[in-house]
Every structure is written in structure tokens, then in C-alpha cells.
Design a protein around this motif. Structure first.
Motif: not given
Length: 431
Positions: A24-27, A89-97, A132-139
Motif C-alpha cells: 500500500f505504501k507503493g500504491v 504472488l502479485s504483491k511479492l512481485v510488486f514489493v520486489l521492485f 520508476f521501479l514501483t511502476y515497473v513492479g506494478a506492471g
């Protein structure tokens, strides 16, 4: 067993909660440039509605764990499992970036304080890089989210026909062109009651105009009562020269904590009877001799034979008795491990198996064939050959544990047997 499930569920709950807070911090970072507060509120609300629905589902599954085997209930539990996987899975990918910048900033800060003088730069570059990394993670997070959503809504019902032509020197001339249709792992208790996909699959089977229809086990998840309301649908499958079936590991009810052996026996008898009511000749370590124009081939069916912890009810020697003189032999054995375990030491020509489901997840495109299940079952899906012997592993009709299939659609297999002698004769005539 239940205590272990409770512990694992609580651990999973904590992991999901921590992931949600950081995600949510990334959102919020992604939406900070949105001018309208109402839009930011809608995005935040949708995020938490989805996350809370996962928590509610997980809590419901935990509180009702003892009911997941009840016919008609499995579908809901498997749906919760799919939603949890989607969220995780989707949140793990997002958090990774999203977390890369925070980790980098933390490490840089420590190094700067230890080895340099002056203040650490807090300029706009760090924020822009982090965004930018957060956008990549979201994608990238959208990939598992979308794939699992598709697998739940459509993938598990998107039946396909896989066709194979196999040629054998020893196939009798009368059986040249024999069309064998195979289905496996129906797991009928996983389907929502009266779901039209089952009727659709039955019609697809019938359109193939099979000579013989072979079902290689796992009619149910656990209980014979799962077949209630489905027998009349499944019995519509047709084949010109017979329908044959064997049992799979789930059909024995071994995953149910029976209070007495009599209930277990009655359940197994019910599963056997359901196969017969569907019009299948159930082979229990038995064989049948198929005859045509004075020639014969043997069809052998063993009970489930698997490597531990799966039981080995199958008795290949008993099932094969009387087929020694048959010029061509087909074996139905639910678990493909049996092929390496025993079958390759025989002269059985073609073995048909299922069991793996292709793990209901994988990638199969030209040049790439992969599923995580390969690390458990090296022969997990499709056609395999050793010398003159063939194994075909069907990827399954239904689904289990997870209400979805991702890159691994449910399969109906059509195998056409060809006689090499007939093919050579035709080639000579055309030359």
C-alpha cells in the motif's frame, strides 16, 4: 493435521498483512501525482476491498476446514486458495521492485555515514528512481494477477483436444487407424454444481467419434457422493467399441479420516459403481482382449501404483495375465511414475496415464515446455518414448486444490494408432 493447517494459515495471514502494508505504501507513491482526491480514494478503497476479501476468505476456509471434502463445498475452498495465490504472488512481485529503492537508500545511507562526511543527498533523483521501479513492479505484478484471474474465470474450463498419431510395427492390420480417446482426472467434485463446462467437454469427446474411450482415473476428489447429479451428464460420452476406466489415487478415499473401515469400503464401492453407471468397464488389475476381423490387441488396466507416499494397489503381473500372446498391448495406469518403476521392464507398447495435471500451471509454446511439476514427475505431460515403448500423460480434465489453470488447459487426448506395415504399403502404392 488440523493444528498444522491452523498454524500455516496464521503464518500466511501475517505474511499477507505485512505484504499489504508495504504494498500500500507503493500504491500511495503511484497515486501521489493524481490531482483528484476522490480518484486516490477509489484506488485505495479497491485495493483494500480486494485484500480484505482475501482475508475473509482465508478466515472462512480456516473456520470451516472440516467441511472442505463435503460435496459441493470443495469449489469454494479451491477458489479461496486461488485468490490467496493471486494476492501473494502479485504483491511479492510488486514489493520486489518497490523495495529496491528503499533497500538501496538504506544501504547507501549506512555506507555514507560510515565512510563519508556531510549529509546524504535527498534530491529528487532517488524519488524518481523509486517511483520508476514501483511502476515497473506494478506492471509486472499485473502478470500473475491477470494470469491467475484468467485461469480462474476461463482457463479451468477451456478444454482443448490434443491429437497424436503413433505408428507401431506390431500393431495388427485390423487395428490400423484405431482412434483412442483418453480423458483423465475428472475430479468432478471440484466443479460448481451443474456447471455447463462439463457438458461442453462431453460433447467435445463425442465429436471425436472414438473407437475406444479410456478414462485413466480420479473421478472424484475424495467421496463417491461428489458424483451426485453428474453421472447422467458423464454417461453421455460415447465410443464405438467400448469405454474403459481405472481408479486413481483420489478414488480410494485415502485422504479422508474415516472413523471405520466399513465406511471407507462403502465409499470406494460407490466410486466404482459411479464409473460403471457412467457406462465404463472398470478394470481392477484386469485386462480385456479387443477383437477385430479375427485379430486381437490387449487392453490392461491396473489400480493405482505410485511412488511413496502414494499407495501401490496396482498389480501389473496380475493385470497382464492372459495377454502374453497378444501382439500389441495398451496399459492404463494412473500415475506416470509406474512407467519407469515397472512398465519399461515389460513389452507393453503404449501406456496412458494422468495424475500430474501439469500442476495446472506451466508454459507450453513452440520450443518451450515447462511446469514446476517436472521436478517431481520428470514425465509430467504429453508424449514420451523409450525404445519401442510409448507413454502419454494426459494433463487432466478437471482441477484440484486451486480453482484455476494457468497455461495448462484441461485436455482431451485423441491418439490414432497406425500400423507401420499399412503405412509402408500405402507409401509403395503412391510411389
Amino acid at each position: 493435521m488440523k493444528e498444522r493447517i491452523v498454524t500455516l494459515s496464521l503464518v500466511l495471514f501475517v505474511i499477507l498483512l505485512l505484504l499489504d502494508l508495504y504494498t500500500f505504501k507503493g500504491v500511495r507513491l503511484l497515486t501521489e501525482g493524481v490531482e483528484k482526491a476522490s480518484v486516490r480514494t477509489v484506488i485505495s478503497t479497491l485495493y483494500w476491498l480486494f485484500s480484505i476479501s482475501v482475508y475473509v476468505g482465508l478466515a472462512w476456509a480456516l473456520l470451516n476446514y472440516d467441511q472442505y471434502r463435503i460435496p459441493g463445498q470443495s469449489h469454494y475452498f479451491f477458489t479461496v486458495n486461488a485468490l490467496v495465490m493471486m494476492s501473494l504472488l502479485s504483491k511479492l512481485v510488486f514489493v520486489l521492485f518497490h523495495g529496491m529503492e528503499d533497500i538501496g537508500y538504506f544501504v547507501t545511507n549506512i555506507i555514507s555515514k560510515a565512510f563519508a562526511s556531510g549529509k546524504v543527498s535527498e534530491g529528487g533523483d532517488a524519488m524518481s528512481r523509486g517511483k520508476f521501479l514501483t511502476y515497473v513492479g506494478a506492471g509486472l505484478a499485473a502478470v500473475p494477477f491477470g494470469a491467475i484471474a484468467y485461469g480462474m474465470v476461463k482457463g479451468r474450463y477451456d478444454f482443448r483436444v490434443v491429437r497424436k498419431n503413433l505408428t507401431f510395427k506390431n500393431l495388427p492390420k485390423a487395428f490400423d487407424g484405431l482412434k483412442v480417446v483418453q480423458i483423465s482426472d475428472i475430479h468432478i467434485g471440484s466443479f460448481p454444481q451443474e456447471h455447463p463446462s462439463v457438458q461442453k467437454a462431453v460433447e467435445m469427446v463425442n465429436q471425436l467419434d472414438a473407437d475406444v474411450l479410456l478414462f485413466t482415473g480420479d473421478l472424484v476428489n475424495n467421496l463417491a457422493d461428489e458424483t451426485t447429479g453428474w453421472v447422467e451428464v458423464l454417461k453421455q460420452m460415447k465410443a464405438k467399441h467400448g469405454k474403459y476406466a481405472i481408479l486413481g489415487n483420489h478414488d480410494y478415499g485415502d485422504y479422508v479420516p474415516w472413523t471405520n473401515t466399513e465406511d471407507r469400503r462403502k465409499n470406494l464401492d460407490g466410486v466404482k459403481q459411479a464409473n460403471r453407471d457412467m457406462g465404463f468397464d472398470l478394470l481392477l488389475n484386469e485386462n480385456r482382449i479387443l477383437e477385430k476381423d479375427g485379430e486381437q490387441i490387449a487392453l490392461i488396466g491396473v489400480e493405482n501404483w505410485g511412488r511413496p507416499p502414494f499407495p501401490q494397489y496396482g498389480d501389473l503381473r496380475k493385470a497382464s495375465e492372459g495377454t502374453e500372446q497378444a501382439p500389441f498391448r495398451i496399459l492404463m495406469s494412473h500415475d506416470p511414475s509406474h512407467w519407469d518403476g515397472e512398465v519399461l521392464d515389460t513389452n507393453i507398447d503404449l501406456t496412458l496415464s494422468g495424475h500430474t495435471h501439469g500442476m495446472q500451471f506451466g508454459i507450453e509454446i513452440p520450443g518451450v515446455k515447462w511446469s514446476p511439476v517436472k521436478y517431481k514427475y520428470p514425465r509430467w505431460g504429453g508424449l514420451y518414448q523409450e525404445g519401442k515403448q510409448f507413454l502419454y500423460v494426459n494433463r487432466g480434465f478437471g482441477y484440484h486444490a486451486i480453482a484455476g489453470r494457468i497455461g495448462m488447459p484441461p485436455e482431451i487426448t485423441e491418439i490414432t494408432l497406425k500400423s507401420e506395415a499399412e503405412e509402408k504399403l500405402l507409401a509403395d502404392q503412391l510411389s
